[in-house]
Design a protein around this motif. Structure first.
Motif, mmCIF file in Angstrom:
data_model
loop_
_atom_site.group_PDB
_atom_site.id
_atom_site.type_symbol
_atom_site.label_atom_id
_atom_site.label_comp_id
_atom_site.label_asym_id
_atom_site.label_seq_id
_atom_site.Cartn_x
_atom_site.Cartn_y
_atom_site.Cartn_z
ATOM 1 N N ALA A 79 0.824 -1.212 0.000
ATOM 2 C CA ALA A 79 0.000 0.000 0.000
ATOM 3 C C ALA A 79 0.856 1.259 0.000
ATOM 4 O O ALA A 79 0.435 2.311 -0.510
ATOM 5 C CB ALA A 79 -0.929 -0.005 1.212
ATOM 6 N N GLU A 80 2.078 1.151 0.542
ATOM 7 C CA GLU A 80 2.918 2.339 0.710
ATOM 8 C C GLU A 80 3.810 2.638 -0.487
ATOM 9 O O GLU A 80 4.157 3.807 -0.725
ATOM 10 C CB GLU A 80 3.806 2.167 1.951
ATOM 11 N N LYS A 81 4.191 1.597 -1.234
ATOM 12 C CA LYS A 81 5.178 1.780 -2.297
ATOM 13 C C LYS A 81 4.589 1.395 -3.657
ATOM 14 O O LYS A 81 4.314 0.217 -3.915
ATOM 15 C CB LYS A 81 6.425 0.948 -1.994
ATOM 16 N N PRO A 82 4.389 2.390 -4.541
ATOM 17 C CA PRO A 82 3.771 2.123 -5.850
ATOM 18 C C PRO A 82 4.471 1.037 -6.659
ATOM 19 O O PRO A 82 3.809 0.250 -7.335
ATOM 20 C CB PRO A 82 3.858 3.484 -6.549
ATOM 21 N N ALA A 83 5.801 0.969 -6.582
ATOM 22 C CA ALA A 83 6.532 -0.024 -7.368
ATOM 23 C C ALA A 83 6.173 -1.444 -6.915
ATOM 24 O O ALA A 83 6.048 -2.350 -7.743
ATOM 25 C CB ALA A 83 8.035 0.197 -7.238
ATOM 26 N N ILE A 84 5.995 -1.628 -5.612
ATOM 27 C CA ILE A 84 5.644 -2.952 -5.104
ATOM 28 C C ILE A 84 4.196 -3.276 -5.455
ATOM 29 O O ILE A 84 3.870 -4.422 -5.770
ATOM 30 C CB ILE A 84 5.893 -3.034 -3.590
ATOM 31 N N LYS A 85 3.328 -2.275 -5.425
ATOM 32 C CA LYS A 85 1.940 -2.517 -5.823
ATOM 33 C C LYS A 85 1.881 -2.924 -7.289
ATOM 34 O O LYS A 85 1.134 -3.832 -7.662
ATOM 35 C CB LYS A 85 1.095 -1.274 -5.597
ATOM 36 N N ARG A 86 2.690 -2.279 -8.140
ATOM 37 C CA ARG A 86 2.722 -2.655 -9.558
ATOM 38 C C ARG A 86 3.217 -4.092 -9.718
ATOM 39 O O ARG A 86 2.710 -4.847 -10.552
ATOM 40 C CB ARG A 86 3.610 -1.695 -10.344
ATOM 41 N N ALA A 87 4.211 -4.465 -8.917
ATOM 42 C CA ALA A 87 4.727 -5.830 -8.980
ATOM 43 C C ALA A 87 3.642 -6.824 -8.578
ATOM 44 O O ALA A 87 3.490 -7.879 -9.188
ATOM 45 C CB ALA A 87 5.945 -5.977 -8.071
ATOM 46 N N MET A 88 2.865 -6.467 -7.552
ATOM 47 C CA MET A 88 1.792 -7.357 -7.125
ATOM 48 C C MET A 88 0.777 -7.564 -8.245
ATOM 49 O O MET A 88 0.232 -8.658 -8.422
ATOM 50 C CB MET A 88 1.081 -6.801 -5.889
ATOM 51 N N MET A 89 0.527 -6.538 -9.019
ATOM 52 C CA MET A 89 -0.467 -6.647 -10.082
ATOM 53 C C MET A 89 0.069 -7.405 -11.294
ATOM 54 O O MET A 89 -0.709 -7.910 -12.101
ATOM 55 C CB MET A 89 -0.935 -5.252 -10.505
ATOM 56 N N LYS A 90 1.391 -7.515 -11.434
ATOM 57 C CA LYS A 90 1.947 -8.098 -12.655
ATOM 58 C C LYS A 90 2.772 -9.362 -12.452
ATOM 59 O O LYS A 90 2.775 -10.250 -13.309
ATOM 60 C CB LYS A 90 2.823 -7.048 -13.367
ATOM 61 N N THR A 91 3.517 -9.462 -11.364
ATOM 62 C CA THR A 91 4.486 -10.564 -11.231
ATOM 63 C C THR A 91 4.320 -11.290 -9.896
ATOM 64 O O THR A 91 5.167 -11.214 -9.014
ATOM 65 C CB THR A 91 5.933 -10.044 -11.371
ATOM 66 N N GLY A 128 4.086 -14.783 -3.014
ATOM 67 C CA GLY A 128 5.380 -14.218 -3.375
ATOM 68 C C GLY A 128 5.291 -13.285 -4.568
ATOM 69 O O GLY A 128 4.260 -13.207 -5.258
ATOM 70 N N LEU A 129 6.364 -12.554 -4.797
ATOM 71 C CA LEU A 129 6.529 -11.694 -5.964
ATOM 72 C C LEU A 129 7.841 -12.077 -6.635
ATOM 73 O O LEU A 129 8.789 -12.495 -5.966
ATOM 74 C CB LEU A 129 6.576 -10.215 -5.565
ATOM 75 N N TRP A 130 7.906 -11.949 -7.958
ATOM 76 C CA TRP A 130 9.137 -12.304 -8.649
ATOM 77 C C TRP A 130 9.591 -11.156 -9.561
ATOM 78 O O TRP A 130 8.809 -10.281 -9.923
ATOM 79 C CB TRP A 130 8.983 -13.597 -9.446
ATOM 80 N N GLU A 131 10.889 -11.190 -9.900
ATOM 81 C CA GLU A 131 11.469 -10.176 -10.775
ATOM 82 C C GLU A 131 12.449 -10.827 -11.747
ATOM 83 O O GLU A 131 12.971 -11.917 -11.490
ATOM 84 C CB GLU A 131 12.212 -9.110 -9.976
ATOM 85 N N GLU A 132 12.706 -10.140 -12.830
ATOM 86 C CA GLU A 132 13.681 -10.593 -13.823
ATOM 87 C C GLU A 132 14.822 -9.593 -13.878
ATOM 88 O O GLU A 132 14.599 -8.380 -13.895
ATOM 89 C CB GLU A 132 13.014 -10.706 -15.201
ATOM 90 N N TYR A 133 16.048 -10.104 -13.887
ATOM 91 C CA TYR A 133 17.233 -9.258 -13.936
ATOM 92 C C TYR A 133 18.149 -9.705 -15.065
ATOM 93 O O TYR A 133 18.016 -10.811 -15.600
ATOM 94 C CB TYR A 133 18.018 -9.337 -12.617
ATOM 95 N N GLU A 134 19.105 -8.856 -15.368
ATOM 96 C CA GLU A 134 20.126 -9.188 -16.353
ATOM 97 C C GLU A 134 21.481 -8.870 -15.740
ATOM 98 O O GLU A 134 21.693 -7.773 -15.217
ATOM 99 C CB GLU A 134 19.915 -8.374 -17.627
ATOM 100 N N ASP A 135 22.416 -9.843 -15.774
ATOM 101 C CA ASP A 135 23.723 -9.599 -15.181
ATOM 102 C C ASP A 135 24.630 -8.868 -16.155
ATOM 103 O O ASP A 135 24.217 -8.507 -17.269
ATOM 104 C CB ASP A 135 24.360 -10.908 -14.688
ATOM 105 N N THR A 136 25.861 -8.639 -15.747
ATOM 106 C CA THR A 136 26.784 -7.849 -16.565
ATOM 107 C C THR A 136 27.143 -8.519 -17.882
ATOM 108 O O THR A 136 27.618 -7.868 -18.806
ATOM 109 C CB THR A 136 28.073 -7.564 -15.771
ATOM 110 N N ASP A 137 26.918 -9.819 -17.966
ATOM 111 C CA ASP A 137 27.201 -10.554 -19.207
ATOM 112 C C ASP A 137 25.965 -10.695 -20.091
ATOM 113 O O ASP A 137 26.006 -11.363 -21.126
ATOM 114 C CB ASP A 137 27.746 -11.955 -18.880
#
Length: 232
Positions: A79-91, A128-137
């Motif tokens: 409820a406090e952080k828009p980025a986390i709310k967006r993650a809840m709605m998508k991932t 849970g919530l998940w995210e996708e990242y890309e490393d330096t390679d």
């Protein structure tokens, strides 16, 4: 923080519980720890199982303390952080489990580990919530966090936070792409304390390298040094 959990059921039982196929390489985990690859089921692909890093990958975790790793997402942040709310709605994802651990502070330097289980379902899941990242390679990897809430009456005797535990009906809501914000908020509650049990376990659970069946067996209350205490 919730730093440990377990998934010790057989592949057959997990497959039956979640109606998914389990990879041949699956093995029981008695002491799942941050940075490890663990099975999750995502709202993007609810018909199968994926393996994501808990919190971050081991490479990214170098030189970071546990508190700096994103292993838990407090439900209050949604409820406090828009980025986390967006993650809840998508991932969104669910994390299969059959127990989790917390440590009771019994003195200035004394902590006693306990295991919590559900008495009404042998296998359950965490929201849970998940995210996708890309490393330096340029390699992509995926991570997940466990959504936590204030402890129920059972867990509060040991610790003030607990994972959001879901039953089958709640899992369907959490994984449904069409669920509204109100639908999702409705399932983010503390599991009823009367439907849970707890017991003290070996202090070896604190060792991230330990992952053996004896870790989930009840043991006399002992601190992290193995000294027996009067607490239970």
């Amino acid at each position: 923080m919730i730093e440990r959990y377990s998934l010790t059921a057989t592949p057959e039982k997990i497959s039956e519980r979640f109606s998914i196929d389990i990879p041949e390489l699956f093995k029981p985990r008695y002491n799942a720890c941050p940075t490890q690859l663990m099975p999750v089921i995502t709202s993007a692909s609810p018909q199968g199982i994926s393996t994501f890093y808990w919190g971050t990958s081991p490479e990214w975790a170098k030189n970071k303390s546990l508190s700096e790793k994103i292993i838990n997402t407090p439900v209050e942040y949604i409820a406090e952080k828009p980025a986390i709310k967006r993650a809840m709605m998508k991932t969104r994802c669910i994390i299969p489990a059959d127990g989790f651990y917390a440590w009771k502070k019994a003195g200035k330097k004394t902590f006693i580990p306990y295991r919590f289980i559900c008495t009404d379902q042998e296998i359950f899941s965490f929201a849970g919530l998940w995210e996708e990242y890309e490393d330096t390679d340029g390699n992509e990897f995926h991570t997940f966090t466990i959504v936590t809430t204030r402890a129920n009456t059972m867990v509060a005797s040991i610790y003030d936070r607990m994972p959001v535990i879901l039953n089958k009906k709640e899992e369907s809501v959490w994984l449904n792409k069409e669920s509204t914000e109100e639908d999702l908020a409705f399932v983010l509650n503390a599991y009823a304390g009367e439907r849970m049990n707890l017991y003290s376990v070996s202090p070896r659970i604190s060792d991230v390298k330990a992952d053996v069946p004896s870790l989930i067996i009840p043991a006399p209350a002992a601190d992290q040094f193995g000294n027996l205490t009067l607490f239970d």
